[in-house]
Design a protein around this motif. Structure first.
Motif, PDB file in Angstrom:
ATOM      1  N   ASP A 187      22.363 -29.913  54.897  1.00 21.38           N
ATOM      2  CA  ASP A 187      21.794 -29.955  56.510  1.00 21.38           C
ATOM      3  C   ASP A 187      20.986 -29.973  57.121  1.00 21.38           C
ATOM      4  O   ASP A 187      19.968 -30.066  58.529  1.00 21.38           O
ATOM      5  CB  ASP A 187      21.614 -27.696  56.699  1.00 21.38           C
ATOM      6  CG  ASP A 187      23.269 -27.608  56.113  1.00 21.38           C
ATOM      7  OD1 ASP A 187      24.293 -28.101  56.465  1.00 21.38           O
ATOM      8  OD2 ASP A 187      23.977 -26.199  55.867  1.00 21.38           O
ATOM      9  N   ARG A 188      19.940 -31.282  56.542  1.00 19.51           N
ATOM     10  CA  ARG A 188      18.344 -31.196  56.718  1.00 19.51           C
ATOM     11  C   ARG A 188      17.343 -30.662  56.999  1.00 19.51           C
ATOM     12  O   ARG A 188      16.287 -30.407  58.140  1.00 19.51           O
ATOM     13  CB  ARG A 188      18.267 -32.653  58.165  1.00 19.51           C
ATOM     14  CG  ARG A 188      19.398 -33.251  58.037  1.00 19.51           C
ATOM     15  CD  ARG A 188      19.363 -34.402  59.270  1.00 19.51           C
ATOM     16  NE  ARG A 188      20.756 -35.601  59.335  1.00 19.51           N
ATOM     17  CZ  ARG A 188      21.315 -36.256  59.856  1.00 19.51           C
ATOM     18  NH1 ARG A 188      21.683 -35.367  60.170  1.00 19.51           N
ATOM     19  NH2 ARG A 188      21.933 -37.031  59.514  1.00 19.51           N
ATOM     20  N   ARG A 189      17.327 -29.780  55.723  1.00 18.96           N
ATOM     21  CA  ARG A 189      16.671 -28.691  56.576  1.00 18.96           C
ATOM     22  C   ARG A 189      15.131 -28.878  55.584  1.00 18.96           C
ATOM     23  O   ARG A 189      15.517 -29.751  54.915  1.00 18.96           O
ATOM     24  CB  ARG A 189      17.284 -26.928  55.236  1.00 18.96           C
ATOM     25  CG  ARG A 189      17.907 -26.381  56.422  1.00 18.96           C
ATOM     26  CD  ARG A 189      17.825 -24.992  56.020  1.00 18.96           C
ATOM     27  NE  ARG A 189      19.225 -25.099  55.846  1.00 18.96           N
ATOM     28  CZ  ARG A 189      19.908 -24.144  54.806  1.00 18.96           C
ATOM     29  NH1 ARG A 189      18.877 -23.347  54.158  1.00 18.96           N
ATOM     30  NH2 ARG A 189      21.331 -24.558  54.321  1.00 18.96           N
ATOM     31  N   ARG A 190      14.217 -28.142  55.878  1.00 22.47           N
ATOM     32  CA  ARG A 190      12.677 -28.915  55.037  1.00 22.47           C
ATOM     33  C   ARG A 190      12.648 -29.027  53.959  1.00 22.47           C
ATOM     34  O   ARG A 190      11.977 -29.344  52.885  1.00 22.47           O
ATOM     35  CB  ARG A 190      12.015 -28.242  56.088  1.00 22.47           C
ATOM     36  CG  ARG A 190      10.522 -29.576  56.006  1.00 22.47           C
ATOM     37  CD  ARG A 190      10.543 -30.747  56.844  1.00 22.47           C
ATOM     38  NE  ARG A 190       9.297 -31.409  56.580  1.00 22.47           N
ATOM     39  CZ  ARG A 190       8.938 -32.372  55.589  1.00 22.47           C
ATOM     40  NH1 ARG A 190       9.478 -32.089  54.377  1.00 22.47           N
ATOM     41  NH2 ARG A 190       7.557 -32.941  55.618  1.00 22.47           N
ATOM     42  N   SER A 191      13.094 -27.106  53.387  1.00 21.04           N
ATOM     43  CA  SER A 191      12.886 -27.143  52.336  1.00 21.04           C
ATOM     44  C   SER A 191      13.785 -25.465  52.333  1.00 21.04           C
ATOM     45  O   SER A 191      14.696 -25.329  52.867  1.00 21.04           O
ATOM     46  CB  SER A 191      11.146 -25.879  52.646  1.00 21.04           C
ATOM     47  OG  SER A 191      11.212 -25.077  53.513  1.00 21.04           O
ATOM     48  N   HIS A 192      14.081 -25.092  50.492  1.00 24.67           N
ATOM     49  CA  HIS A 192      15.042 -24.181  50.621  1.00 24.67           C
ATOM     50  C   HIS A 192      13.687 -23.556  49.124  1.00 24.67           C
ATOM     51  O   HIS A 192      13.479 -24.238  48.372  1.00 24.67           O
ATOM     52  CB  HIS A 192      16.167 -24.852  49.968  1.00 24.67           C
ATOM     53  CG  HIS A 192      16.876 -23.325  49.499  1.00 24.67           C
ATOM     54  ND1 HIS A 192      17.667 -22.843  50.346  1.00 24.67           N
ATOM     55  CD2 HIS A 192      17.207 -23.655  48.105  1.00 24.67           C
ATOM     56  CE1 HIS A 192      18.237 -22.518  49.357  1.00 24.67           C
ATOM     57  NE2 HIS A 192      18.470 -21.771  47.827  1.00 24.67           N
ATOM     58  N   ALA A 193      13.890 -22.345  49.021  1.00 24.42           N
ATOM     59  CA  ALA A 193      13.626 -21.355  47.992  1.00 24.42           C
ATOM     60  C   ALA A 193      14.560 -19.976  47.809  1.00 24.42           C
ATOM     61  O   ALA A 193      14.546 -19.966  48.672  1.00 24.42           O
ATOM     62  CB  ALA A 193      12.011 -20.900  48.561  1.00 24.42           C
ATOM     63  N   GLU A 194      13.945 -19.972  46.635  1.00 26.02           N
ATOM     64  CA  GLU A 194      14.416 -18.319  46.061  1.00 26.02           C
ATOM     65  C   GLU A 194      14.473 -18.240  44.525  1.00 26.02           C
ATOM     66  O   GLU A 194      13.937 -19.115  44.155  1.00 26.02           O
ATOM     67  CB  GLU A 194      16.535 -18.935  46.342  1.00 26.02           C
ATOM     68  CG  GLU A 194      16.748 -20.065  44.859  1.00 26.02           C
ATOM     69  CD  GLU A 194      18.405 -20.242  45.172  1.00 26.02           C
ATOM     70  OE1 GLU A 194      18.875 -20.601  45.747  1.00 26.02           O
ATOM     71  OE2 GLU A 194      18.454 -19.615  44.448  1.00 26.02           O
ATOM     72  N   VAL A 195      14.568 -17.090  44.491  1.00 24.99           N
ATOM     73  CA  VAL A 195      14.845 -16.794  43.040  1.00 24.99           C
ATOM     74  C   VAL A 195      15.207 -16.771  42.109  1.00 24.99           C
ATOM     75  O   VAL A 195      16.793 -16.772  42.075  1.00 24.99           O
ATOM     76  CB  VAL A 195      14.050 -14.993  42.942  1.00 24.99           C
ATOM     77  CG1 VAL A 195      14.021 -14.437  41.396  1.00 24.99           C
ATOM     78  CG2 VAL A 195      12.933 -14.555  43.399  1.00 24.99           C
ATOM     79  N   MET A 196      15.425 -17.884  41.145  1.00 23.68           N
ATOM     80  CA  MET A 196      16.458 -17.767  40.403  1.00 23.68           C
ATOM     81  C   MET A 196      16.189 -17.760  38.862  1.00 23.68           C
ATOM     82  O   MET A 196      14.934 -17.828  38.064  1.00 23.68           O
ATOM     83  CB  MET A 196      17.306 -19.444  40.396  1.00 23.68           C
ATOM     84  CG  MET A 196      16.289 -20.323  39.658  1.00 23.68           C
ATOM     85  SD  MET A 196      17.053 -21.647  39.664  1.00 23.68           S
ATOM     86  CE  MET A 196      15.493 -22.954  38.571  1.00 23.68           C
ATOM     87  N   LYS A 197      17.462 -17.773  38.193  1.00 21.84           N
ATOM     88  CA  LYS A 197      17.212 -17.606  36.184  1.00 21.84           C
ATOM     89  C   LYS A 197      16.723 -19.394  35.563  1.00 21.84           C
ATOM     90  O   LYS A 197      17.424 -19.933  36.238  1.00 21.84           O
ATOM     91  CB  LYS A 197      18.485 -17.085  35.424  1.00 21.84           C
ATOM     92  CG  LYS A 197      17.991 -15.622  36.164  1.00 21.84           C
ATOM     93  CD  LYS A 197      17.815 -14.828  35.023  1.00 21.84           C
ATOM     94  CE  LYS A 197      17.994 -13.265  35.202  1.00 21.84           C
ATOM     95  NZ  LYS A 197      16.397 -13.154  34.732  1.00 21.84           N
ATOM     96  N   LEU A 198      15.864 -19.588  35.130  1.00 24.86           N
ATOM     97  CA  LEU A 198      15.788 -20.803  34.673  1.00 24.86           C
ATOM     98  C   LEU A 198      15.595 -20.693  32.700  1.00 24.86           C
ATOM     99  O   LEU A 198      15.295 -20.222  32.385  1.00 24.86           O
ATOM    100  CB  LEU A 198      14.282 -21.342  34.661  1.00 24.86           C
ATOM    101  CG  LEU A 198      13.448 -22.349  34.197  1.00 24.86           C
ATOM    102  CD1 LEU A 198      14.558 -24.006  35.139  1.00 24.86           C
ATOM    103  CD2 LEU A 198      12.574 -22.985  34.336  1.00 24.86           C
ATOM    104  N   ARG A 199      16.592 -21.510  32.544  1.00 21.84           N
ATOM    105  CA  ARG A 199      16.174 -22.066  30.820  1.00 21.84           C
ATOM    106  C   ARG A 199      15.181 -22.803  30.653  1.00 21.84           C
ATOM    107  O   ARG A 199      15.580 -24.134  30.889  1.00 21.84           O
ATOM    108  CB  ARG A 199      18.278 -21.930  30.275  1.00 21.84           C
ATOM    109  CG  ARG A 199      18.195 -22.574  28.910  1.00 21.84           C
ATOM    110  CD  ARG A 199      18.541 -20.746  28.432  1.00 21.84           C
ATOM    111  NE  ARG A 199      19.306 -19.881  28.273  1.00 21.84           N
ATOM    112  CZ  ARG A 199      19.398 -19.263  28.339  1.00 21.84           C
ATOM    113  NH1 ARG A 199      18.624 -18.259  27.242  1.00 21.84           N
ATOM    114  NH2 ARG A 199      20.772 -17.651  28.565  1.00 21.84           N
TER     115      ARG A 199
END
Lengths: 559, 143
Positions: A266-278
């Motif tokens: 979608d050509r958004r400049r950035s994306h942020a979220e909280v996620m689980k990281l292994r």
């Protein structure tokens, strides 16, 4: 901004340009390709990877014999020309046209004409519409290639100053305390261009139909650089452990990969979220991921991924919430303890009715002609009273049970009614006149039933205790709609009221005027109301007595 | 025997604010062979009070508005010598003393034991040995 490369004042290096001075003033190289011959002659073959290897071999083995100042200025090192002689051209040639240079060298080498020459338009960060020329000369021999580039400079800064800025940027990333990854997502850029050309607009439904594209993206998008903070976060032994496909980021949060893909499309400049990281060493972390996509004219191979470890923060928040819940519950249980007599009476009432009805039934049954119709009637009353007793026990248990707050739409009038259960007997015993005026058709509120009951019970206890043994005690409860559409509960009593000096402090923790109280009741009421997005206020009535007011936002209209 | 006593079945007034308890007491007193009239509070009972209408009063002690002790006081103030049986869910010595001093013939804990209640009703109504705790020097109906 742009200017033509100056053609004058070039103290050239003594190389005679065969092509009528055409390239005088342009960046110019003389290369010895003898070491690369075997690769040049073999030519590129196979897939993209083989092609890349071939280019690397050709340019890595073609050494700089001579170079003019213009070339030194544009792509050279800090130490200048002397330092470039004898080194592979691969060290200096801008990566975005490596393929073109290797390709033209091979074409010229394959040409039987002793003065073979090839020209091609290339792309460059430095020059506008640059044209690359590679040629051979009779005098110099078959392994010597001449290379020149002609074009208009985009930027005053030379390639090496750009590289220096790149170097600074690398250092910055390296020393940043935040975990940062540099990612090359160009492959997906190309895939998305193709999808758009095919008319794909809604990427979400496309991904629903082609989930394999996510897996492809996780493989083809690659981590190219990792700072030490990121390596530490991942529990990697070395930053290079992470270089490779980005799939290692999304092992514990496959949905995040999908959302990042959508944002990119979608050509958004950035994306942020909280996620689980292994992590690589198997820990499961809560992280905030922030992906910043490049947009032209930025370097398209630089997608930056920032990670922030929230594990401790979230754990602390959860502990705090738990502590608050435990504390609120402890206060609730303490209040119920004060109300034990009243509650016992409330339970005893239906039990006494059950007892009496059972005795009466036994008397009917023990007659010579048992009155079964009566016994049926009495037994159904016993059932009703038992059910009532059971409900009361349930409500008491709800008030004492350990449970996470449940946010549900509630009728505040019901909450008030249920809270009264705990004090009704106390109120009767003290001959307090209780009047309730509950508003009809009030909007519902969103909240935790038990906590709101706790607030109402607390305020009732305060009123009843304030009235004390005074005669003609009165407590008035009412609910209604506030001026701002909020749902309001008001409790008034005719006790002594609150000393004016204390009015500002009664909601503070450990403020109490009672001998046995801890002074937490009203502080907890206030924290419960705040958590519900509402509030609590206290005042004195002009005619004497205290007035407490609660307000809660009405449930938003579903429409 | 039933027909014999039909005309003079004693009428017991029962006052309790809790409906389930009130109904249960009525049924119990009825199965014991008495007639009952129930009221949900002192005020309702006093409103329905008429000379000779009730032979005995069974009342809850704790009730909103006027409690059982006050009710008995009002009754005595009106000159009634009607026997009063008090029933309470929270019996205590002070309450017992107040009830008996006010002229109650019994002060019983809820849930009430049926034979105990019957004994007290019988004695209160003069079917037994005497009038129990009640002072029996003013036995004439008043007013």
């Amino acid at each position: 901004m742009s200017e033509t490369l100056p053609s004058a004042g070039d103290p050239d290096t003594g190389i005679v340009l065969e092509i009528d001075g055409l390239y005088r003033g342009s960046p110019y190289w003389e290369l010895d390709t003898s070491d690369a011959r075997i690769f040049i002659d073999a030519g590129p073959s196979g897939g993209e990877l083989r092609q890349a290897n071939w280019v690397a071999e050709v340019l890595g083995r073609s050494r700089v014999v001579d170079v003019n100042d213009r070339a030194v200025h544009l792509v050279g090192t800090f130490t200048g020309r002397e330092d470039m002689i004898g080194r592979p051209i691969a060290d200096f040639w801008p990566p975005d046209s490596h393929d073109d240079l290797a390709d033209l060298i091979a074409q010229v080498a394959a040409d039987r004409s002793p003065d073979a020459m090839r020209t091609r338009e290339i792309t460059s960060l430095l020059l506008q519409a640059p044209v690359l020329t590679v040629w051979r000369s009779q005098q110099a021999g078959a392994d010597t290639m001449f290379v020149a580039v002609k074009g208009v400079v985009n930027d005053h800064r030379s390639y090496w100053s750009l590289r220096a800025s790149e170097e600074r940027y690398r250092k910055l990333i390296h020393h940043m305390p935040n975990p940062l990854l540099r990612v090359d997502a160009r492959m997906m850029g190309r895939v998305f261009e193709r999808l758009r050309a095919e008319g794909v607009v809604d990427i979400e439904s496309y991904l629903d139909a082609h989930p394999e594209l996510i897996a492809f993206a996780e493989q083809s998008v690659r981590i190219t650089e990792v700072n030490p903070a990121a390596a530490l976060l991942f529990g990697a032994r070395s930053p290079t452990d992470l270089v490779g496909p980005v799939e290692c980021l999304f092992k514990a949060s496959p949905d995040t990969a999908r959302r990042v893909t959508i944002a990119h499309f979608d050509r958004r400049r950035s994306h942020a979220e909280v996620m689980k990281l292994r992590t690589l060493d198997g820990r499961l972390l809560d992280v905030r991921i922030a992906v910043t996509f490049p947009t032209p004219p930025e370097q398209l191979d630089v997608t930056v991924v920032g990670l922030e470890d929230l594990t401790d923060q979230l754990r602390t928040e959860a502990q705090l919430r738990q502590l608050q819940a435990d504390f609120t519950r402890a206060a609730r249980i303490s209040t119920l303890g004060e109300l034990a007599t009243s509650i016992a009476h409330e339970v005893n009432q239906p039990l006494a009715a059950i007892f009496t009805n059972a005795e009466t039934s036994l008397r009917w049954l023990s007659r010579d002609e048992p009155n079964l119709a009566k016994v049926v009637q009495l037994t159904s009353r016993i059932v009703a009273s038992a059910r009532h007793a059971n409900e009361i026990v349930h409500r008491i248990r709800a008030m004492t049970a350990k449970h996470a707050p449940e946010w549900r739409p509630l009728d505040l009038n019901e909450v008030v009614d249920e809270a009264l259960l705990f004090l009704r007997h106390d109120i009767d015993a003290r001959s307090i006149r209780l009047s309730t005026r509950l508003g009809l058709g009030l909007p519902r509120v969103i909240g935790d039933r038990v906590q709101l009951q706790q607030v109402v019970v607390n305020l009732l206890v305060n009123s009843v205790q304030a009235i004390g043994q005074a005669k003609a005690g009165r407590v008035e409860l009412s609910t209604g709609l506030g001026a701002g559409g909020e749902v309001v509960f008001i409790i008034r009593d005719n006790g002594p009221g609150i000393p004016e000096d204390d009015l500002d402090r009664i909601f503070e923790g450990f403020f109490t005027t009672k001998d046995e109280g801890m002074g937490l009741g009203l502080a907890i009421c206030q924290s419960i109301m705040t958590a519900h997005g509402g509030g609590i206020a206290a005042s004195n009535r002009p005619e004497g007595g205290a007035c407490f007011q609660l307000w809660l936002p009405a449930e938003p209209d579903p429409a | 025997m039933k027909a014999d006593r039909l005309s003079k079945v004693p009428v017991i007034a029962i006052v309790d604010d809790d409906q389930a308890m009130r109904d249960a007491l009525c049924e119990l007193v009825q199965v014991m062979g008495f007639s009952t009239e129930a009221f949900d509070g002192a005020a309702a009972f006093l409103a329905g009070l008429a000379p000779g209408r009730f032979d005995c009063l069974i009342t809850d002690v704790r009730m909103p508005g006027m409690d059982g002790i006050d009710l008995q006081r009002r009754l005595r103030a009106l000159g009634s010598t009607m026997p009063v049986v008090m029933i309470t869910a929270a019996p205590d010595p002070a309450g017992r003393a107040r009830a008996l001093a006010g002229g109650a013939c019994a002060y019983l804990a809820k849930p009430v034991d049926d034979s105990t209640l019957l004994d007290h009703l019988r004695s209160a109504l003069g079917h037994g040995e005497g009038a129990g705790d009640q002072t029996n020097d003013e036995d004439s109906p008043g007013g």
